[in-house]
Structure formats: structure tokens, C-alpha cells
Design a protein around this motif. Sequence first.
Motif, PDB file in Angstrom:
ATOM      1  N   THR A  81       0.831  -1.216   0.000  1.00  0.00           N
ATOM      2  CA  THR A  81       0.000   0.000   0.000  1.00  0.00           C
ATOM      3  C   THR A  81       0.868   1.270   0.000  1.00  0.00           C
ATOM      4  O   THR A  81       2.097   1.196   0.086  1.00  0.00           O
ATOM      5  N   GLY A  82       0.204   2.411  -0.050  1.00  0.00           N
ATOM      6  CA  GLY A  82       0.885   3.699  -0.157  1.00  0.00           C
ATOM      7  C   GLY A  82       1.945   3.937   0.911  1.00  0.00           C
ATOM      8  O   GLY A  82       2.975   4.559   0.643  1.00  0.00           O
ATOM      9  N   SER A  83       1.707   3.440   2.110  1.00  0.00           N
ATOM     10  CA  SER A  83       2.679   3.656   3.187  1.00  0.00           C
ATOM     11  C   SER A  83       4.017   3.002   2.850  1.00  0.00           C
ATOM     12  O   SER A  83       5.076   3.493   3.252  1.00  0.00           O
ATOM     13  N   MET A  86       5.725   5.265   0.484  1.00  0.00           N
ATOM     14  CA  MET A  86       6.210   6.391   1.299  1.00  0.00           C
ATOM     15  C   MET A  86       7.518   5.979   1.975  1.00  0.00           C
ATOM     16  O   MET A  86       8.527   6.682   1.933  1.00  0.00           O
ATOM     17  N   PHE A 108      -0.638  13.110   7.719  1.00  0.00           N
ATOM     18  CA  PHE A 108       0.387  12.357   6.987  1.00  0.00           C
ATOM     19  C   PHE A 108       1.776  12.997   7.092  1.00  0.00           C
ATOM     20  O   PHE A 108       2.784  12.326   6.885  1.00  0.00           O
ATOM     21  N   ARG A 111       3.147  11.108   9.893  1.00  0.00           N
ATOM     22  CA  ARG A 111       3.608   9.767   9.497  1.00  0.00           C
ATOM     23  C   ARG A 111       4.989   9.855   8.832  1.00  0.00           C
ATOM     24  O   ARG A 111       5.858   9.024   9.074  1.00  0.00           O
ATOM     25  N   ALA A 156      -1.345  16.432  -1.319  1.00  0.00           N
ATOM     26  CA  ALA A 156      -2.797  16.350  -1.091  1.00  0.00           C
ATOM     27  C   ALA A 156      -3.015  15.741   0.291  1.00  0.00           C
ATOM     28  O   ALA A 156      -2.912  14.533   0.451  1.00  0.00           O
ATOM     29  N   THR A 158      -4.925  14.212   2.881  1.00  0.00           N
ATOM     30  CA  THR A 158      -6.219  13.535   2.973  1.00  0.00           C
ATOM     31  C   THR A 158      -6.897  13.808   4.316  1.00  0.00           C
ATOM     32  O   THR A 158      -8.102  13.640   4.444  1.00  0.00           O
ATOM     33  N   ASP A 183       4.205  13.659  -1.292  1.00  0.00           N
ATOM     34  CA  ASP A 183       3.161  12.639  -1.118  1.00  0.00           C
ATOM     35  C   ASP A 183       2.032  13.012  -2.060  1.00  0.00           C
ATOM     36  O   ASP A 183       1.421  14.078  -1.918  1.00  0.00           O
ATOM     37  N   VAL A 185      -0.564  10.779  -2.798  1.00  0.00           N
ATOM     38  CA  VAL A 185      -1.505   9.654  -2.674  1.00  0.00           C
ATOM     39  C   VAL A 185      -2.918  10.065  -3.094  1.00  0.00           C
ATOM     40  O   VAL A 185      -3.598   9.340  -3.819  1.00  0.00           O
ATOM     41  N   THR A 186      -3.364  11.249  -2.662  1.00  0.00           N
ATOM     42  CA  THR A 186      -4.743  11.644  -2.969  1.00  0.00           C
ATOM     43  C   THR A 186      -4.818  12.618  -4.148  1.00  0.00           C
ATOM     44  O   THR A 186      -5.849  13.186  -4.433  1.00  0.00           O
ATOM     45  N   GLN A 208      -5.693   3.266  -4.551  1.00  0.00           N
ATOM     46  CA  GLN A 208      -7.098   3.192  -4.124  1.00  0.00           C
ATOM     47  C   GLN A 208      -7.829   4.522  -4.060  1.00  0.00           C
ATOM     48  O   GLN A 208      -8.933   4.590  -3.546  1.00  0.00           O
ATOM     49  N   LYS A 209      -7.200   5.569  -4.591  1.00  0.00           N
ATOM     50  CA  LYS A 209      -7.866   6.886  -4.511  1.00  0.00           C
ATOM     51  C   LYS A 209      -8.297   7.292  -5.919  1.00  0.00           C
ATOM     52  O   LYS A 209      -9.216   6.701  -6.457  1.00  0.00           O
TER      53      LYS A 209
HETATM   54  C1  LIG Z   1      -1.862  11.422   1.975  1.00  0.00           C
HETATM   55  C2  LIG Z   1      -1.674   9.978   2.289  1.00  0.00           C
HETATM   56  N1  LIG Z   1      -0.437   9.492   2.424  1.00  0.00           N
HETATM   57  C3  LIG Z   1      -0.210   8.199   2.703  1.00  0.00           C
HETATM   58  C4  LIG Z   1      -1.252   7.308   2.872  1.00  0.00           C
HETATM   59  C5  LIG Z   1      -0.964   5.890   3.211  1.00  0.00           C
HETATM   60  O1  LIG Z   1      -1.437   5.010   2.249  1.00  0.00           O
HETATM   61  P1  LIG Z   1      -1.946   3.526   2.617  1.00  0.00           P
HETATM   62  O2  LIG Z   1      -3.059   3.667   3.597  1.00  0.00           O
HETATM   63  O3  LIG Z   1      -2.386   3.009   1.285  1.00  0.00           O
HETATM   64  O4  LIG Z   1      -0.804   2.788   3.175  1.00  0.00           O
HETATM   65  C6  LIG Z   1      -2.564   7.763   2.742  1.00  0.00           C
HETATM   66  C7  LIG Z   1      -3.706   6.856   2.915  1.00  0.00           C
HETATM   67  O5  LIG Z   1      -4.828   7.240   3.029  1.00  0.00           O
HETATM   68  C8  LIG Z   1      -2.774   9.127   2.445  1.00  0.00           C
HETATM   69  O6  LIG Z   1      -4.013   9.607   2.300  1.00  0.00           O
END
Ligand SMILES: Cc1ncc(COP(=O)(O)O)c(C=O)c1O
Length: 382
Positions: A81-83, A86, A108, A111, A156, A158, A183, A185-186, A208-209
Motif C-alpha cells: 500500500t501507499g505507506s 512512502m 500524513f 507519518r 494532497a 487527505t 506525497d 496519494v490523494t 485506491q484513490k
Molecule cells: C496522503 C496519504 N499518504 C499516505 C497514505 C498511506 O497510504 P496507505 O493507507 O495506502 O498505506 C494515505 C492513505 O490514506 C494518504 O491519504
Amino acid sequence: MTLNASINETHRLQTPQLDVPPRLLMGPGPSNAHPRVLQALGMRQVGHLDPCFIDLMNEVQALLKYVWQTENATTIPVSATGSAAMEATLANTVESGDAVLVGVNGYFGHRLMDMASRYGADVRRIDKPWGQVFSLDELRSGLETHRPKILALVHAETSTGACQPLEGVGDLCCEYDCLLLADTVTSLGGVPLFLDQWGVDMAYSGSQKCLSCPPGISPLTLGARAIEKLNQRSTKVPNWYLDMSMVGKYWGKERTYHHTAPINMIYGLREALRLIAEEGLAERWARHQANAELFWEGLAQLGLDCHVERQYRLPSLTTVSIPEGVDSKAVTQKLLANHNIEIGNGLGELAGKAWRIGLMGFNSRPENVYMLLDAFKQTLSK
Ligand SMILES: Cc1ncc(COP(=O)(O)O)c(C=O)c1O
């Protein structure tokens, strides 16, 4: 050896056939996958080193470059996944003691700080209230004070619905000899992104976005300056799975085995990217913007306010301020139970203060906007 009878009873005989309700996923993600993507996921498999799969990998890389507007050779999907994508940016480029400056204006950013610290970074931060963005002057002053090796920003957010402008930030980072990490992701596939023109050195996203693919595969791109930092490391990348000097050999010319690629997820991602190319990137961005504006208008008619100033609002994710006296979680529960619509509750500092509503990819359509506004109207009037 004999089979355990009680385990058999519970798990073999009592698990019903898979069935799930037809949810409309209008929260912060995942969003609904496009039907063509779901179909592609079910395609028969080939081996992950099959010549036909290698052609397909090339296509995915070319399409990813298109949606990100980059010529970075190292542009690949990470098998997670996105993390993980990252984490890949930081794991590959941070060496112990490197100063990493993070712009924190939402969940984020935190994170990113946590991850950077786990790779031994000397983590520095600049802050803005959740929902606001950094100006070029504020970023310059952060770079001047902290002199980081990497500046990490969330394009972006989220958690807040704010879009951090990136134009000009790459030039600033070059001036201060630091890498720019974004980042996306969104934003990828829903919000204008010009990685090369903006001088972004590394970026990651999620499937998934706005790409409208299920979660589990995550775009990553590393530019020439990031690759140079990776090549000049004096220590091994401290994460085996995400070490791009090894993973890059599977996606690069060598095509050597590193881990078994998630073949069907790559089929799905390819179809999701193909859909963007078919629609046209500029047209897709314009669609996201138009549907978001339609939604914001409808919210205003219902007397609901957006948390973020209009100029910095993401078209893919809107944070709606919760009116006085409204039980925000009861509303999200009713939308799910009575309308099959999922929206998100506030996260972190915005918990209890805002709902998070996504209009992403396949879901960014006028009929979904009207359906949600109608469901909101019914639920709030009760
Ligand atoms: C801005 C942003 N970065 C990182 C992530 C992490 O992605 P994932 O939940 O797919 O690991 C998300 C997930 O919603 C996110 O919105």
C-alpha cells in the motif's frame, strides 16, 4: 496425524459464500474501483518473468510516467500500500543523521516524520494549522533554518483536504541543495501534477484513490538526484523489501527476481492507468474539479461549510465542517446504514470537527454528488 475436528467444524463448514453490500465509497479512500479494473484483476495469470508480463510492466511504467508527468526512469509500482511507497522514498535516500524537514499541516506529515526517524534521520519540522498550506516564503525560511537533505511535503493532505502548491518548491530545494519529496496519494490521477516541471525528486502514491484500483499496489518515482543519493550511500538501504537498488533490477534492464510481483494487481493498475490515458489527463483533472465545484455549491445550499479556503481545496477530498449540535459519527453511520454511502470522519485534529468526503476517479461523477447531497439532506433533517 489427524485433522482437528473442532477446527473443521468452525472453519470448513460454517464460512458462508463471500458477499458484501454495494457500498458507494465516498470517504477518504479507498474509492470504488472502476468495473474494467475489477475485470482486469480476474484475468488469467502468467509468470512474473514471462516475456508477455515484461511487456505489460513496460506499459505500466510508461503510463505512470504520463500520469505523473515525469521522465524519471525509476517509476514503478511498489507491491504494497501507499505507506510502503512512502517508506521506500525515505528508506532509500535517508542516511543516519541526515536532516529531513517535514511540512506538517495534517496527519500524513506526522507519518512522514515517524518514518524518517526510524531510518535515523535528524527530523525537523515546520508547522501550519490543519487545513492551511505553506507559502514559498515559509518554505524558504524553513530551508534556511534547518538546511535539510530532504524536504518532505504532502501535496494532497487527505486528513484536511488541502492542496499544497508545489510550483517553485523544486527550484528552492535546488538552491538549498536538498531533495524534494512529495506525497501524491490523494492527487495522482485527479489533481494537476507536473513532477518534472515542479522539480519534484521523489514521489509516491496509492492505487485506491483517484486511480480507482483496489488498495495494494503503490506508484513510486525517484528522479536522477534521488538515485544519485541512493548510489552514494555509505550504508546498505536498511529495508530489504524496499531497497530500490535491488527492486530496480526487476523493473530495469536486468529483470532479475527480487520478490514475486503481484501479477493481478499489476493488471488492475494497468487498466486503471489505461482508463486515464483514454480519458486524457487534462480532461480527468477538469472532471474532478467540475464535480467538486458542483458538490461545494450543493453543500452551500444545505448551509454546510468547507473547512479549507476555496483556493487551496482539493477536488478529490473535501472536509465539511460539522454544524453545531450535530453528532458527526451518527451521520456517517446513518449514511452507511440507510444509503450504503461511506464517508469519513475527521482524523487527528479534525476528529469531531469535519467529515471527509472523497470524489475520486470513477466516483467523481455528478450522479454521485447528487446522491450524496440528497442523503445528507435527509439525514441532517432527521
Ligand atoms: C496522503 C496519504 N499518504 C499516505 C497514505 C498511506 O497510504 P496507505 O493507507 O495506502 O498505506 C494515505 C492513505 O490514506 C494518504 O491519504
